[in-house]
Design an enzyme around this catalytic site. Sequence first.
Site, PDB file in Angstrom:
ATOM      1  N   ASN A  13       0.853  -1.188   0.000  1.00  0.00           N
ATOM      2  CA  ASN A  13       0.000   0.000   0.000  1.00  0.00           C
ATOM      3  C   ASN A  13       0.895   1.245   0.000  1.00  0.00           C
ATOM      4  O   ASN A  13       1.449   1.618   1.031  1.00  0.00           O
ATOM      5  CB  ASN A  13      -0.899  -0.041   1.253  1.00  0.00           C
ATOM      6  CG  ASN A  13      -1.781   1.182   1.366  1.00  0.00           C
ATOM      7  OD1 ASN A  13      -1.861   1.996   0.439  1.00  0.00           O
ATOM      8  ND2 ASN A  13      -2.455   1.324   2.501  1.00  0.00           N
ATOM      9  N   TRP A  14       1.017   1.862  -1.161  1.00  0.00           N
ATOM     10  CA  TRP A  14       1.941   2.994  -1.295  1.00  0.00           C
ATOM     11  C   TRP A  14       1.311   4.303  -0.799  1.00  0.00           C
ATOM     12  O   TRP A  14       1.963   5.336  -0.796  1.00  0.00           O
ATOM     13  CB  TRP A  14       2.412   3.120  -2.745  1.00  0.00           C
ATOM     14  CG  TRP A  14       3.286   1.984  -3.162  1.00  0.00           C
ATOM     15  CD1 TRP A  14       3.805   1.019  -2.340  1.00  0.00           C
ATOM     16  CD2 TRP A  14       3.750   1.671  -4.475  1.00  0.00           C
ATOM     17  NE1 TRP A  14       4.568   0.131  -3.069  1.00  0.00           N
ATOM     18  CE2 TRP A  14       4.544   0.502  -4.375  1.00  0.00           C
ATOM     19  CE3 TRP A  14       3.570   2.255  -5.732  1.00  0.00           C
ATOM     20  CZ2 TRP A  14       5.157  -0.069  -5.492  1.00  0.00           C
ATOM     21  CZ3 TRP A  14       4.187   1.680  -6.837  1.00  0.00           C
ATOM     22  CH2 TRP A  14       4.970   0.523  -6.721  1.00  0.00           C
ATOM     23  N   LYS A  15       0.051   4.250  -0.450  1.00  0.00           N
ATOM     24  CA  LYS A  15      -0.652   5.433   0.087  1.00  0.00           C
ATOM     25  C   LYS A  15      -0.428   6.644  -0.829  1.00  0.00           C
ATOM     26  O   LYS A  15      -0.373   6.484  -2.043  1.00  0.00           O
ATOM     27  CB  LYS A  15      -0.219   5.696   1.535  1.00  0.00           C
ATOM     28  CG  LYS A  15      -0.309   4.427   2.394  1.00  0.00           C
ATOM     29  CD  LYS A  15      -0.258   4.696   3.863  1.00  0.00           C
ATOM     30  CE  LYS A  15      -0.365   3.376   4.621  1.00  0.00           C
ATOM     31  NZ  LYS A  15      -0.528   3.520   6.041  1.00  0.00           N
ATOM     32  N   HIS A  22     -10.110   1.487   4.460  1.00  0.00           N
ATOM     33  CA  HIS A  22      -8.849   1.689   5.180  1.00  0.00           C
ATOM     34  C   HIS A  22      -9.080   2.700   6.310  1.00  0.00           C
ATOM     35  O   HIS A  22      -9.811   3.674   6.141  1.00  0.00           O
ATOM     36  CB  HIS A  22      -7.758   2.181   4.229  1.00  0.00           C
ATOM     37  CG  HIS A  22      -6.402   2.128   4.866  1.00  0.00           C
ATOM     38  ND1 HIS A  22      -5.980   3.083   5.763  1.00  0.00           N
ATOM     39  CD2 HIS A  22      -5.396   1.233   4.764  1.00  0.00           C
ATOM     40  CE1 HIS A  22      -4.756   2.764   6.184  1.00  0.00           C
ATOM     41  NE2 HIS A  22      -4.382   1.652   5.589  1.00  0.00           N
ATOM     42  N   GLU A  46      -7.396   5.046   7.427  1.00  0.00           N
ATOM     43  CA  GLU A  46      -7.077   6.452   7.117  1.00  0.00           C
ATOM     44  C   GLU A  46      -8.252   7.124   6.409  1.00  0.00           C
ATOM     45  O   GLU A  46      -8.509   8.309   6.601  1.00  0.00           O
ATOM     46  CB  GLU A  46      -5.787   6.520   6.286  1.00  0.00           C
ATOM     47  CG  GLU A  46      -4.565   6.247   7.166  1.00  0.00           C
ATOM     48  CD  GLU A  46      -3.371   5.652   6.445  1.00  0.00           C
ATOM     49  OE1 GLU A  46      -3.380   5.599   5.194  1.00  0.00           O
ATOM     50  OE2 GLU A  46      -2.433   5.216   7.135  1.00  0.00           O
ATOM     51  N   GLU A  73      -6.170  -4.538  10.693  1.00  0.00           N
ATOM     52  CA  GLU A  73      -5.146  -3.514  10.889  1.00  0.00           C
ATOM     53  C   GLU A  73      -5.477  -2.675  12.130  1.00  0.00           C
ATOM     54  O   GLU A  73      -6.297  -1.745  12.050  1.00  0.00           O
ATOM     55  CB  GLU A  73      -5.089  -2.579   9.683  1.00  0.00           C
ATOM     56  CG  GLU A  73      -4.689  -3.235   8.391  1.00  0.00           C
ATOM     57  CD  GLU A  73      -4.079  -2.216   7.434  1.00  0.00           C
ATOM     58  OE1 GLU A  73      -2.913  -2.378   7.076  1.00  0.00           O
ATOM     59  OE2 GLU A  73      -4.772  -1.259   7.070  1.00  0.00           O
ATOM     60  N   GLY A 125       1.875   2.503  10.938  1.00  0.00           N
ATOM     61  CA  GLY A 125       2.910   3.539  10.882  1.00  0.00           C
ATOM     62  C   GLY A 125       3.677   3.747  12.183  1.00  0.00           C
ATOM     63  O   GLY A 125       4.490   4.659  12.279  1.00  0.00           O
ATOM     64  N   SER A 133       2.632  -1.852  10.479  1.00  0.00           N
ATOM     65  CA  SER A 133       4.072  -1.871  10.774  1.00  0.00           C
ATOM     66  C   SER A 133       4.740  -3.213  10.455  1.00  0.00           C
ATOM     67  O   SER A 133       5.648  -3.657  11.169  1.00  0.00           O
ATOM     68  CB  SER A 133       4.330  -1.471  12.227  1.00  0.00           C
ATOM     69  OG  SER A 133       3.950  -0.119  12.413  1.00  0.00           O
ATOM     70  N   GLY A 155       2.447  -1.039   4.438  1.00  0.00           N
ATOM     71  CA  GLY A 155       2.502   0.363   4.038  1.00  0.00           C
ATOM     72  C   GLY A 155       3.946   0.814   3.891  1.00  0.00           C
ATOM     73  O   GLY A 155       4.601   0.579   2.881  1.00  0.00           O
ATOM     74  N   GLY A 156       4.470   1.444   4.938  1.00  0.00           N
ATOM     75  CA  GLY A 156       5.806   2.053   4.906  1.00  0.00           C
ATOM     76  C   GLY A 156       6.892   1.173   4.299  1.00  0.00           C
ATOM     77  O   GLY A 156       7.656   1.628   3.430  1.00  0.00           O
TER      78      GLY A 156
END
Length: 264
Positions: A12-14, A105, A107, A177, A183, A224, A245-246
């Site tokens: 997930n490159w957001k 998601h 976010e 999640e 994150g 994470s 993600g990150g």
Amino acid sequence: MKKQQSNIILANWKMNLSTFESVGLAKKIVKGWSEIKTKDNKKPDFELVLCPSFPAIALVEQVIKKSDIKLGAQNVFWKQVGPYTGEVSPEVLREIGVSYVVVGHSERRQYLKETDVMVQHKLLAVLAQSLTPVLCVGETFSERQAGHKNIVVGRQVQAALAGVELGIEQQLVVAYEPVWVIGSGQAITHQEMVETAKVIKQVLIDMWPLEVVERQVRIIYGGSVDANNIMTCVGEEPLSGVLVGGASQDYNRLLPLLKQLAKA
Ligand code: PGA
């Protein structure tokens, strides 16, 4: 219990990469992925899905189209066509080669005020295009502190899926999640992931026949995930993969993660 499906890893490159960076990263991943497979001389037992931002999707598709890497979208609207300024339909996502669509998601629930009702509309619209929804659920820190984790997660799963029927060809991914872990750099323990995945599976079994759940649904973990903890996130039923993600947005962090998985 016998594993029913291969693991899936979704990157997930957001909103973190430019289109130029997305294409560059996709090129490196295609090369690295093919080297991993050649080296091991076997197909790693997991599917790899890249989820770029909307403007980069069609560009990344061009990069990965000759590989077996799949394409995902980070969001979608629930109508197939119409006067919905700024939205993107599942039909168009399918047209440009998307296979997986993230819905709900945290976010988006937090910043865009997406509700369970909106999440269900999206999920249904995605299924209607024979795409696979990746339904994200998870508790906030205060919900967890109050001892409500399982209730919150169960309610989100139920709200998104109540009344939904999976056709024989349709697939679903449910991503657990924990919101407070995303994150943070610190994943939860393997035991907690498995325990919550089991809660989700139970909610699914209460709605659908067991064979549908085991054949057509994958429950994954996100929050994470990186090369250091990836092996705690897979390998025990009902966990079937990760949403990253990150650590998926930097090739030097993603490659070791993929290598660990391929070795497993
Ligand atoms: P993270 O993000 O891996 O950076 O915690 C996961 C996600 O939001 O899907």
